[in-house]
Design a protein around this motif. Structure first.
Motif, short mmCIF file in Angstrom:
data_model
loop_
_atom_site.label_atom_id
_atom_site.label_comp_id
_atom_site.label_asym_id
_atom_site.label_seq_id
_atom_site.Cartn_x
_atom_site.Cartn_y
_atom_site.Cartn_z
N ILE A 50 -41.09 70.90 4.52
CA ILE A 50 -40.04 69.91 4.25
C ILE A 50 -40.58 68.49 4.34
N SER A 51 -41.38 68.20 5.37
CA SER A 51 -41.88 66.83 5.54
C SER A 51 -42.84 66.41 4.44
N GLY A 91 -32.61 78.91 0.42
CA GLY A 91 -31.47 78.42 1.21
C GLY A 91 -31.52 76.94 1.55
N GLY A 92 -32.58 76.25 1.10
CA GLY A 92 -32.69 74.83 1.40
C GLY A 92 -33.22 74.57 2.80
N PRO A 93 -33.47 73.31 3.14
CA PRO A 93 -33.99 72.96 4.46
C PRO A 93 -33.10 73.45 5.60
N ILE A 134 -52.10 74.04 15.40
CA ILE A 134 -52.85 72.78 15.35
C ILE A 134 -52.96 72.28 13.90
N ALA A 135 -53.25 73.20 12.97
CA ALA A 135 -53.33 72.82 11.56
C ALA A 135 -51.98 72.29 11.07
N GLY A 136 -50.91 72.94 11.49
CA GLY A 136 -49.58 72.49 11.10
C GLY A 136 -49.26 71.12 11.66
N ILE A 137 -49.68 70.88 12.89
CA ILE A 137 -49.45 69.57 13.51
C ILE A 137 -50.19 68.48 12.75
N VAL A 138 -51.38 68.81 12.24
CA VAL A 138 -52.12 67.85 11.41
C VAL A 138 -51.29 67.45 10.18
N VAL A 139 -50.67 68.46 9.55
CA VAL A 139 -49.81 68.19 8.39
C VAL A 139 -48.66 67.26 8.80
N LEU A 140 -48.07 67.52 9.96
CA LEU A 140 -46.95 66.70 10.43
C LEU A 140 -47.39 65.29 10.77
N ILE A 141 -48.59 65.15 11.31
CA ILE A 141 -49.11 63.82 11.63
C ILE A 141 -49.31 63.01 10.34
N VAL A 142 -49.87 63.67 9.32
CA VAL A 142 -50.07 63.01 8.02
C VAL A 142 -48.72 62.55 7.45
N ALA A 201 -45.97 61.89 9.21
CA ALA A 201 -45.17 61.44 10.36
C ALA A 201 -44.00 60.56 9.97
N ALA A 202 -44.19 59.73 8.96
CA ALA A 202 -43.12 58.82 8.54
C ALA A 202 -41.92 59.57 7.99
N GLU A 203 -42.13 60.80 7.55
CA GLU A 203 -41.06 61.59 6.95
C GLU A 203 -40.33 62.48 7.96
N ILE A 204 -40.81 62.52 9.19
CA ILE A 204 -40.22 63.42 10.18
C ILE A 204 -38.73 63.14 10.42
#
Length: 461
Positions: free
Chosen positions: A325-326, A93-95, A225-233, A235-238
């Motif tokens: 997505i990020s 269904g996409g993002p 917490i593991a997911g937040i690490v992915v988001l931090i890596v 971060a520019a794409e958020i």
């Protein structure tokens, strides 16, 4: 066999088609407005009650603490759907599917609150003296003899669906993930899982509650917490990620790379379907576990129970979706758990995929425990407490077969039966909505006066 496969394919398409999804969303919206957005306004109250509910009150009746009851619900709902289901929704269904999962969760909080409230209010005691409740008892005791057949239908669907969607499918996902990532033979996964499941489920709801109380918070917090690490890596794409989610939720788009292509309807369909599959708001299962919680107030149980939807979808599923997505892997042609693993691996090379596999294994294992309780109570409703030991034995025996078998057909049947559970539950919610409103108004009216009312459940011995 091909005829059966086609028949269940058609049934599955109907069960999880647009009319059913509209009914689930429509019921949630109706209850949310009936309650004047109370589930959203009282999220803080729910968490406060949950924190206080870590211990049981001797003046209240039930087998496990309110905290353990919610953890048992989360054990069943936080499963492969939070990893593989979210990824599949985004692939198909996409993002924008993530946006519709959020919408499903928001209205689903009203649904979950209502079904837990009714389950506790109309709960009974079985012959062994344990509290027992759920949509089947709400229908029987709330709607009367004319509607008993509807409760029986729910129990049949739930009692059969559990062996597939709550047992064999879960252990199969565990076995496949461990085999592909860590090269653990599927039969070893089956044997080990069988032994552990037997040790827990044969001890009944109190042992399930204790294990869930210890394991579920740990697994949810660790995964987030593991997911937040992915988001931090990433971060520019958020900002771009948020833009994609809202753009794809309302704008038809063309196919991109391996992405299956999406229009708004596909985003809605897969977002809502996977959201419901994950948090089970509308299926009625949460009330079965919450009915065993110590309480004198159905409203308090409902306020705690609705948090399951919030935690499952708005926190855990959101972490998975945003990570996918990020990281940019959502259009790489992969689907299911492999897509989620790609997102984690891209942010944590050499470790992310293994971490994701471990999370999936723990999520699937706890789902087996939670659904064992749901299935057991469905069979107790149908044939009485004499079914408890045979059911627990069959439940344990099904585990190793699930680990080593090809389950395409079993998944299809279980998915259809799982969706059919929603129909009796949603009907009862709509017909008993005056009771939901009455109990809620009484509770908060007394709370405003400084003396919270005790909306006692109508326990039937």
């Amino acid at each position: 066999m091909e005829y059966l496969l086609n028949a269940f394919n058609s049934l599955d398409g109907i069960v999880w088609g647009a009319p059913m999804l509209a009914l689930i969303l429509g019921t949630g919206l109706f209850l949310m407005f009936l309650l004047k957005l109370m589930p959203l306004r009282k999220i803080g109250t729910g968490f406060s009650l949950l924190w206080r509910g870590r211990t049981t009150n001797v003046d209240e009746s039930g087998e496990i603490s309110p905290f353990q009851a919610l953890m048992t619900c989360l054990a069943a709902t936080v499963g492969t759907g939070n990893i593989a289901g979210v990824a599949t929704a985004i692939f198909m269904g996409g993002p924008g599917a993530l946006f519709w999962m959020w919408c499903t969760a928001l209205v689903g909080m009203a649904t979950k609150y209502s079904e837990v409230l009714l389950a506790v209010h109309y709960r009974e005691k079985d012959k062994s003296g344990e509290h027992i409740g759920g949509p089947m008892y709400a229908i029987k005791n709330g709607l009367g003899k004319r509607w008993v057949w509807l409760g029986t239908a729910f129990a049949i669907f739930g009692g059969l669906a559990g062996f597939g969607i709550g047992n064999m499918v879960q252990v199969n996902s565990m076995a496949q993930a461990l085999d592909s990532t860590l090269h653990v033979p599927t039969w070893i996964t089956g044997v080990v899982t069988t032994v552990i499941v037997a040790m827990v489920t044969l001890g009944g709801v109190k042992r399930i509650g204790k294990v869930a109380e210890a394991l579920v918070p740990f697994m949810c917090v660790t995964y987030v917490i593991a997911g937040i690490v992915v988001l931090i890596v990433n971060a520019a794409e958020i900002p771009h990620t948020i833009s994609l989610i809202f753009t794809y939720a309302f704008t038809p788009v063309a196919a991109t790379g391996g992405f299956a292509g999406s229009v708004v309807l596909m985003s809605i369909r897969y977002g809502v379907a996977r959201g419901v599959f994950s948090n089970e708001a509308g299926l009625g299962t949460a009330g079965i576990a919450q009915a065993a919680g110590t309480t004198k107030s159905a409203v308090r149980s409902g306020l705690i129970g609705m948090l399951g939807t919030f935690i499952d979808t708005l926190i855990v599923c959101s972490v998975t979706g945003l990570a996918i997505i990020s990281s940019g892997v959502w259009s790489n042609g992969q689907s299911g758990a492999a897509l989620s693993a790609s997102a984690f691996e891209s942010a944590m090379p050499g470790f992310g995929g293994i971490l994701l596999t471990i999370a999936l294994v723990i999520f699937a294992f706890t789902t087996i425990l939670g659904w064992s309780y749901y299935g057991e109570k469905c069979w107790i409703y149908l044939v009485g407490t004499k079914s408890v030991l045979p059911f627990r034995i069959l439940w344990v025996v099904a585990v190793p077969f699930g680990a080593i078998s090809q389950l395409d057909f079993a998944w299809l049947v279980a998915d259809a039966l799982n969706g059919l559970m929603a129909i009796p539950n949603l009907i009862s919610l709509l017909l008993l909505s005056p009771v939901i409103l009455k109990l809620t108004k009484e509770y908060f009216a007394e709370e405003d006066e400084g003396e919270p009312v005790i909306a006692e459940s109508q326990i039937v011995d």
